[in-house]
Design a protein around this motif. Structure first.
Motif, mmCIF file in Angstrom:
data_model
loop_
_atom_site.group_PDB
_atom_site.id
_atom_site.type_symbol
_atom_site.label_atom_id
_atom_site.label_comp_id
_atom_site.label_asym_id
_atom_site.label_seq_id
_atom_site.Cartn_x
_atom_site.Cartn_y
_atom_site.Cartn_z
ATOM 1 N N THR A 77 -12.527 -5.508 3.517
ATOM 2 C CA THR A 77 -11.852 -4.266 3.898
ATOM 3 C C THR A 77 -12.734 -3.042 3.720
ATOM 4 O O THR A 77 -12.409 -1.972 4.226
ATOM 5 C CB THR A 77 -10.580 -4.077 3.063
ATOM 6 N N LYS B 195 -12.995 -1.332 1.173
ATOM 7 C CA LYS B 195 -12.212 -0.363 0.421
ATOM 8 C C LYS B 195 -12.350 -0.621 -1.075
ATOM 9 O O LYS B 195 -12.607 -1.737 -1.517
ATOM 10 C CB LYS B 195 -10.731 -0.439 0.814
ATOM 11 N N GLN C 280 -2.705 7.067 -1.483
ATOM 12 C CA GLN C 280 -2.601 6.740 -0.057
ATOM 13 C C GLN C 280 -3.342 7.751 0.818
ATOM 14 O O GLN C 280 -3.679 7.455 1.964
ATOM 15 C CB GLN C 280 -1.126 6.674 0.357
ATOM 16 N N LYS C 281 -3.597 8.924 0.271
ATOM 17 C CA LYS C 281 -4.302 9.960 1.024
ATOM 18 C C LYS C 281 -5.821 9.797 0.963
ATOM 19 O O LYS C 281 -6.553 10.523 1.626
ATOM 20 C CB LYS C 281 -3.903 11.345 0.502
ATOM 21 N N ILE C 282 -6.269 8.859 0.141
ATOM 22 C CA ILE C 282 -7.705 8.578 0.027
ATOM 23 C C ILE C 282 -7.985 7.348 0.876
ATOM 24 O O ILE C 282 -7.597 6.228 0.528
ATOM 25 C CB ILE C 282 -8.121 8.346 -1.433
ATOM 26 N N GLU C 283 -8.661 7.525 1.980
ATOM 27 C CA GLU C 283 -8.728 6.476 3.001
ATOM 28 C C GLU C 283 -9.493 5.233 2.592
ATOM 29 O O GLU C 283 -9.258 4.149 3.120
ATOM 30 C CB GLU C 283 -9.325 7.044 4.291
ATOM 31 N N ASN C 284 -10.420 5.316 1.659
ATOM 32 C CA ASN C 284 -11.210 4.135 1.305
ATOM 33 C C ASN C 284 -10.679 3.419 0.068
ATOM 34 O O ASN C 284 -11.401 2.695 -0.605
ATOM 35 C CB ASN C 284 -12.671 4.534 1.069
ATOM 36 N N GLN D 5 -7.487 1.044 -1.793
ATOM 37 C CA GLN D 5 -6.284 0.213 -1.665
ATOM 38 C C GLN D 5 -5.799 -0.186 -3.060
ATOM 39 O O GLN D 5 -6.596 -0.574 -3.911
ATOM 40 C CB GLN D 5 -6.554 -1.031 -0.820
ATOM 41 N N LYS E 42 -10.195 11.696 -6.327
ATOM 42 C CA LYS E 42 -11.123 11.134 -5.334
ATOM 43 C C LYS E 42 -12.558 11.184 -5.852
ATOM 44 O O LYS E 42 -13.307 10.206 -5.729
ATOM 45 C CB LYS E 42 -11.011 11.895 -4.019
ATOM 46 N N ASP F 196 -15.080 7.990 -6.610
ATOM 47 C CA ASP F 196 -16.407 7.917 -5.985
ATOM 48 C C ASP F 196 -17.509 7.820 -7.032
ATOM 49 O O ASP F 196 -18.444 7.019 -6.903
ATOM 50 C CB ASP F 196 -16.646 9.140 -5.099
#
Length: 214
Positions: free
Chosen positions: A5, A7, A28-32, A34, A119, A123
């Motif tokens: 994925t 992710k 859910q607002k952080i696209e990478n 899960q 976020k 990262d």
């Protein structure tokens, strides 16, 4: 990171359902990212992690049951050092933060962290960095004040402390404040941790000495 994925996989360990829902909404607002699972107790999380690898565990300190967040942090780190651990808590005590970091945590944020902070933390720990929020950095790196006053309490913790001092039971406090018995127990646990005392009797004695309750 999952090859399929692409992710970052996350497990969330937190016993307050409202905070879980809010955090899931933020993640859910952080696209990478899960979320592979949410867990109320340390043992539930550990059982899952023994079967399923995740990149990051977001971990509260105060958990129901015999395993605290610090205990779980140590267990995860001992089991698989590749799993990144970020403490996510309201605890601002230097000792607790140090315990988390010394037991393998890769970061520590307070629960008022913004989407941007969360976020960035995800990262950065994935890049092998240690992440501390600005307030936590100040607590960790400032000189210890041996004459410091009482621990910082939330407004709800102050209310619970007051009613403990008045001799109310957990169920009576829950009814008085219109919250669940489990939530009161969580606040009681937090108070014992913050005051560094073993039980409610010593808690009341110390709170009275500090002038927090009459």
């Amino acid at each position: 990171m999952s090859q399929e994925t692409n992710k970052v996989s996350i497990a969330l360990v937190e016993d307050h359902s409202i905070f879980i829902e809010g955090l899931l909404s933020v993640l859910q607002k952080i696209e990478n990212v899960q979320v592979l699972g949410t867990f109320n107790t340390g043992q539930e999380a550990l059982n899952f992690l023994q079967q399923q690898y995740v990149d990051i565990v977001l971990l509260d300190i105060s958990l129901p049951g015999s395993m605290s967040g610090v205990d779980l942090c140590n267990a995860i780190h001992g089991m698989n050092k590749q799993i990144k651990i970020i403490g996510l808590s309201n605890h601002t005590e230097r000792d607790i933060i140090h315990k988390m970091l010394s037991n393998g945590a890769n970061g520590y944020l307070l629960k008022n962290a913004s989407l941007h902070d969360l976020k960035n933390a995800i990262d950065q720990v994935m890049q092998g960095q240690c992440v501390l929020s600005e307030e936590v950095r100040h607590i960790v790196f400032s000189s210890p004040d041996r004459s410091q006053g009482p621990p910082r309490l939330t407004s709800r913790e102050k209310e619970v402390l007051y009613w403990i001092g008045e001799g109310l039971t957990t169920s009576a406090i829950a009814a008085k404040l219109f919250i669940s018995v489990q939530t009161v127990e969580s606040h009681r646990y937090n108070l014992l941790q913050k005051f560094e005392v073993p039980n409610a009797v010593v808690l009341i004695k110390k709170a009275m000495e500090l002038g927090l309750i009459p």
